[in-house]
Scaffold this motif. Structure first.
Motif, PDB file in Angstrom:
ATOM      1  N   UNK A 741       1.286  30.170   7.420  1.00 28.29           N
ATOM      2  CA  UNK A 741       0.729  28.959   6.797  1.00 28.29           C
ATOM      3  C   UNK A 741      -0.681  29.154   6.265  1.00 28.29           C
ATOM      4  N   UNK A 742      -1.253  30.355   6.427  1.00 34.36           N
ATOM      5  CA  UNK A 742      -2.609  30.613   5.944  1.00 34.36           C
ATOM      6  C   UNK A 742      -2.658  31.935   5.194  1.00 34.36           C
ATOM      7  N   UNK A 743      -3.649  32.057   4.334  1.00 38.49           N
ATOM      8  CA  UNK A 743      -3.965  33.335   3.702  1.00 38.49           C
ATOM      9  C   UNK A 743      -5.470  33.383   3.465  1.00 38.49           C
ATOM     10  N   UNK A 744      -5.967  34.526   3.031  1.00 36.56           N
ATOM     11  CA  UNK A 744      -7.412  34.691   2.900  1.00 36.56           C
ATOM     12  C   UNK A 744      -8.010  33.662   1.953  1.00 36.56           C
ATOM     13  N   UNK A 745      -7.311  33.360   0.872  1.00 41.62           N
ATOM     14  CA  UNK A 745      -7.857  32.445  -0.131  1.00 41.62           C
ATOM     15  C   UNK A 745      -7.909  30.995   0.353  1.00 41.62           C
ATOM     16  N   UNK A 746      -7.104  30.647   1.338  1.00 40.80           N
ATOM     17  CA  UNK A 746      -7.061  29.249   1.795  1.00 40.80           C
ATOM     18  C   UNK A 746      -7.714  29.046   3.152  1.00 40.80           C
ATOM     19  N   UNK A 747      -8.306  30.094   3.722  1.00 37.77           N
ATOM     20  CA  UNK A 747      -8.941  29.955   5.030  1.00 37.77           C
ATOM     21  C   UNK A 747     -10.161  29.051   4.943  1.00 37.77           C
ATOM     22  N   UNK A 748     -10.215  28.059   5.835  1.00 38.95           N
ATOM     23  CA  UNK A 748     -11.370  27.170   5.941  1.00 38.95           C
ATOM     24  C   UNK A 748     -11.767  27.058   7.405  1.00 38.95           C
ATOM     25  N   UNK A 749     -12.834  26.340   7.651  1.00 38.60           N
ATOM     26  CA  UNK A 749     -13.257  26.123   9.027  1.00 38.60           C
ATOM     27  C   UNK A 749     -12.219  25.324   9.797  1.00 38.60           C
ATOM     28  N   UNK A 750     -11.388  24.579   9.066  1.00 36.34           N
ATOM     29  CA  UNK A 750     -10.367  23.752   9.701  1.00 36.34           C
ATOM     30  C   UNK A 750      -9.158  24.569  10.157  1.00 36.34           C
ATOM     31  N   UNK A 751      -8.750  25.573   9.367  1.00 37.25           N
ATOM     32  CA  UNK A 751      -7.500  26.269   9.697  1.00 37.25           C
ATOM     33  C   UNK A 751      -7.671  27.707  10.167  1.00 37.25           C
ATOM     34  N   UNK A 752      -8.930  28.208  10.228  1.00 36.13           N
ATOM     35  CA  UNK A 752      -9.122  29.578  10.710  1.00 36.13           C
ATOM     36  C   UNK A 752      -8.690  29.714  12.167  1.00 36.13           C
ATOM     37  N   UNK A 753      -8.626  28.600  12.880  1.00 33.81           N
ATOM     38  CA  UNK A 753      -8.162  28.624  14.282  1.00 33.81           C
ATOM     39  C   UNK A 753      -6.723  29.120  14.375  1.00 33.81           C
ATOM     40  N   UNK A 798      -5.532  39.129   6.390  1.00 34.26           N
ATOM     41  CA  UNK A 798      -6.239  38.147   7.211  1.00 34.26           C
ATOM     42  C   UNK A 798      -7.105  38.830   8.271  1.00 34.26           C
ATOM     43  N   UNK A 799      -6.580  39.884   8.880  1.00 39.10           N
ATOM     44  CA  UNK A 799      -7.336  40.591   9.913  1.00 39.10           C
ATOM     45  C   UNK A 799      -8.517  41.351   9.311  1.00 39.10           C
ATOM     46  N   UNK A 800      -8.344  41.872   8.106  1.00 37.25           N
ATOM     47  CA  UNK A 800      -9.483  42.511   7.436  1.00 37.25           C
ATOM     48  C   UNK A 800     -10.594  41.495   7.202  1.00 37.25           C
ATOM     49  N   UNK A 801     -10.214  40.297   6.782  1.00 33.85           N
ATOM     50  CA  UNK A 801     -11.230  39.250   6.579  1.00 33.85           C
ATOM     51  C   UNK A 801     -11.825  38.821   7.919  1.00 33.85           C
TER      52      UNK A 801
END
Length: 863
Positions: A741-753, A798-801
């Motif tokens: 449900x996430x990728x590097x381009x859509x990561x925010x403080x809300x969904x990085x969890x 995602x892990x690289x980011x």
């Protein structure tokens, strides 16, 4: 030749008509001189607003400085330009200008200005006859003529009383439009019709008034007439009316650094403070760049000179200067965009620099604490009390309240023997309370006024608590007893009754709520910031409650938290109940659809964040918090994603590693129907519930290692939730969905969890030597879903980011370690293992992606 007009068509038509009516014969627009012809001449005709037909053809070469300043600045200020596109062809021949009487033909004045270098500089320099003639038809209310007279009279040694009379006349023409705009129309400047204000701005009135105000600072000549307070007030009021009625005026004033700085110095005059502060607030709100407070001359002395009411008003201005610009909800809000921005700007932002400046002003924080905890004077006649909403319908503008209260203060000062120069903070209150006007103001209006002050003060304190000087601000707030003071106000002011329904506003959203609702939200945000990952959180409790915590530790045979031992009991809440307990009580009584539930849950959750504390959890469990949360999630029918997310997060912190909490959970969720409803809520939005999933996974891992503890074994065997998560296929299902449900381009403080919860599942698998099994299961899932490589490539990126983001952030890495009880070194090791490049490693993601589908080395910006 044709005329292309944008939003303000009357601009060009008016002046074409003026020149034609007075037989001037030419018109200058954007540096091109045009000759006017009658409508039956050769050319392209147009019709002006007065019905006159004309057409224009270019007659001279381009000139850049002949248009009066008032026209040019006004057009640019409003981003509105009448554009003349001229085609010089055989049909539009160049003509020579008339050599008639230069006093009667304005074109000759312009030509003389070109030749001599001294020409028209403002519209008020136009001949009176020209202005009066057009005024009759355009109904300008004599504003251009008044501005012309005012300009001629406003020299350094002029008669200020004569100037003031003209200023008052202009003010009366503009004030009714401003009042209508604020109280009735509620339209944007583009939609509203304010002909007087428009005309005033069009003819350079804004620039003239700025010049009058600033003239004393622009000359070294001594013994100049001093501007009276009333004259300054009227000038400021006129400028403010223009700001609210005419589009672009505020931005033009905001662009003048000298004027903005001048306004700050003007606030030292108590008599004009309110008008000055109001104009500054409006100007700063539209500036592209935040003003630097350290550049304000003698800022510390200025702030120290304010009385408490002025300081509260000043907080409205400060809120603009210490807050980072709103990034909104677009892609600038993503962690990737923020990371890129931080690379380009290594220095502290202006907002951060301003926070440092304020914290270092002597007594500033102490005075804010006094304002935040000040009590509202109770009226003798209780029957005068009215509900706040009765007043909010027409008092939602802070200016009205401030003006009324200012009248009360001025009336009190006139009847008081206390001189203004030595008016103390206490005399502010005493003189105001004795004012007849103050007694005529309904009690609820006084409460609204005090609440509106406190909203701004709490906001400033909240921002400072989240800044780089957090620990310093924390020490000050504790020392000046902010929390005990708020605790004493809780029942009588902060939560004295339930307001009507309202809409939830998140932290980055603008709020148009009533003062009382805004006050509650700011109070809850302050509690959240105060107790979040800080040992001062125990100041939210009373002395009696601290003793209860110590007894919990003693009875559980657990070492007491160092932060609890270090708490200064002289700084905690008075009485039996502290702020935290009071908050939980009102939270349980809150209507189920109330958006206050979001902020309440956030504030309570912040108390539990950090390293899990058994005593803190039991303290809240004893107050029925877990059962109330489960009721809201399962039985209440709550549909708000925001409220549900806050309850999932709070439930996770409350239950983490606490076997008593899981026992209570199983007691409440005592049927399969309830348990399935609970799972449905979790699965409906995994972004909202993933922190609870992480809590269950971490707790399960710990309980599985405590096989000798009879209580743990008993609860483990009975608890539906633990049994469900113990099944590996369920953990794999969560892992697959979390990484999808996430990728590097859509990561925010809300969904990085979601990314961190995925990592927790894999770290615990690695501990038990099952990491290859989990990665193999993800690979099989990819092939089963018929998109091989997609999931694992995405997870690899995602892990690289994750490395890029967390390895440079001490605070974030500490939070991960404390909340999970997993050393951050193990987090880093696990990520490095997963990103390993060796094809032989069974713990590297790359080993599970076939060569044909591998896409691991692309730059983040290309993903």
């Amino acid at each position: 030749m044709s005329l292309c007009l944008s939003k303000r068509p009357n601009n060009i038509f008016i002046f074409l008509y003026i020149f034609e009516r007075l037989n001037i014969g030419v018109y200058i627009h954007q540096g091109v001189i045009y000759e006017l012809h009658s409508c039956n001449s050769v050319g392209v005709s147009n019709t002006c607003s007065a019905g006159c037909s004309f057409h224009a053809s270019p007659v001279g070469s381009s000139i850049n400085s002949v248009i009066p300043a008032g026209f040019v600045e006004t057009s640019q200020r409003h981003n509105v330009r009448g554009t003349a596109m001229a085609t010089r062809s055989a049909g539009f021949s160049r003509t020579q200008t008339s050599r008639g009487n230069s006093c009667k033909n304005i074109f000759n004045k312009i030509r003389q200005g070109q030749i001599k270098g001294v020409g028209l500089t403002r519209v008020s320099q136009f001949p009176v006859a020209l202005l009066e003639e057009r005024d009759k038809r355009a109904q300008w209310q004599g504003i251009p003529v008044l501005l012309r007279r005012l300009h001629e009279s406003s020299h350094p040694n002029s008669d200020l009383s004569k100037i003031h009379s003209m200023v008052m006349e202009l003010s009366s023409l503009l004030s009714m439009e401003a009042m209508s705009f604020v109280t009735e129309e509620r339209k944007t400047p583009q939609e509203s019709t304010s002909p007087n204000t428009y005309t005033f701005d069009l003819f350079g009135g804004v620039d003239l008034f700025v010049e009058i105000l600033m003239r004393p600072t622009l000359t070294v000549q001594e013994d100049l007439p001093i501007l009276s307070d009333d004259l300054i007030k009227d000038c400021l009021s006129v400028l403010y009316n223009c700001c609210i009625c005419t589009e672009g005026v505020t931005k033009s004033l905001a662009a003048r650094e000298d004027f903005v700085t001048f306004l700050f110095t003007l606030m030292s005059n108590k008599k004009v403070f309110l008008q000055t502060a109001t104009l500054i607030e409006d100007i700063l709100s539209v500036r592209k760049e935040i003003i630097q407070l350290e550049e304000i001359p003698n800022l510390a002395g200025l702030v120290q000179s304010f009385n408490q009411q002025q300081l509260a008003n000043f907080c409205r201005i400060l809120s603009v200067t210490i807050s980072e610009p709103d990034v909104g909800v677009d892609d600038k809000h993503t962690l990737l965009a923020r990371s890129t921005q931080q690379k380009t700007s290594t220095c502290p932002s202006r907002a951060e620099s301003n926070q440092v400046t304020l914290v270092n002003i002597p007594s500033f924080i102490e005075r804010l604490c006094k304002l935040a905890t000040r009590k509202v004077t109770e009226a003798a006649d209780a029957s005068a009390r009215l509900e706040l909403e009765d007043w909010h319908s027409w008092l939602d503008n802070a200016l009205v309240l401030d003006a009324l209260m200012q009248l009360a203060i001025e009336e009190a000062e006139q009847s008081s023997t206390v001189s203004i120069g030595c008016l103390s903070e206490s005399s502010d209150e005493s003189s105001l309370s004795s004012s007849p006007l103050r007694h005529r103001l309904p009690q609820s209006m006084k409460i609204v006024h005090e609440i509106m002050y406190k909203v701004e003060v709490l906001y400033v304190l909240c921002v400072l608590l989240m800044g780089r000087q957090r620990n310093q601000v924390h020490r000050m707030l504790a020392e000046f007893k902010l929390i005990p003071g708020l605790n004493n106000l809780f029942d009588k002011l902060i939560w004295r009754r339930q307001p009507s329904g309202h809409v939830l506003h998140r932290q980055n959203q603008n709020c148009d709520c009533s003062p009382e609702i805004s006050f509650k939200i700011q109070f809850l945000r302050l509690l959240q910031s105060f107790s979040d990952h800080h040992e001062n959180k125990y100041l939210l409790l009373s002395g009696q409650e601290l003793n209860e915590l110590s007894d919990i530790y003693l009875n559980a045979n657990v070492f007491e938290m160092e932060a609890l031992n270090n708490t200064d009991r002289n700084l905690v809440c008075d009485g039996k109940k502290g702020l935290l307990t009071r908050l939980i009580s009102v939270m349980k009584k809150e209507p189920i659809d109330s958006s206050f539930r979001f902020w309440q849950a956030r504030a309570v959750e912040s108390f539990l964040r950090g390293t899990p504390s058994y005593a803190d959890q039991v303290f809240l469990l004893r107050r029925g918090l877990l059962e109330h949360i489960l009721y809201c999630i399962i039985d209440s029918g709550c549909k708000s994603h925001d409220v549900l997310q806050s309850y999932f997060d709070l439930l996770g912190e409350l239950m983490k590693f606490n076997i008593d909490a899981f026992k209570r959970f199983n007691k409440y969720v005592n049927t399969e129907e309830k348990f399935q409803m609970f799972l449905t809520q979790i699965n409906s939005s995994l972004v909202d519930s993933n922190m609870l999933v992480r809590c269950i996974v971490l707790s399960l891992d710990r309980f599985e290692s405590q096989t000798k503890d009879v209580k743990v074994v008993e609860v483990f065997s009975e608890c539906r939730l633990l049994s469900y998560m113990a099944q590996v296929e369920n953990r794999l299902s969560f892992l697959f969905r979390l990484t999808s449900i996430i990728n590097v381009q859509t990561l925010t403080q809300e969904n990085v969890s979601c990314l961190n919860t995925s990592l927790v599942i894999l770290m615990l698998a690695r501990r038990r030597g099952k990491l290859p099994f989990y990665l193999s299961a993800l690979q099989e899932k990819e092939y089963a879903e018929k998109y091989p490589g997609c999931l694992l490539n995405n997870f690899h990126n995602l892990l690289r980011f994750w490395q890029h983001h967390y390895l440079n952030k001490d605070k974030d890495s500490t939070c991960l370690e404390n909340s999970s009880c997993i050393p951050f070194t193990y987090w880093k090791e696990t990520v490095s293992v997963l990103l390993g490049s060796g094809r032989s490693s069974r713990c590297a993601i790359a080993s599970y992606i076939d060569e044909a589908y591998r896409d691991l080395d692309r730059d983040f910006l290309e993903l």
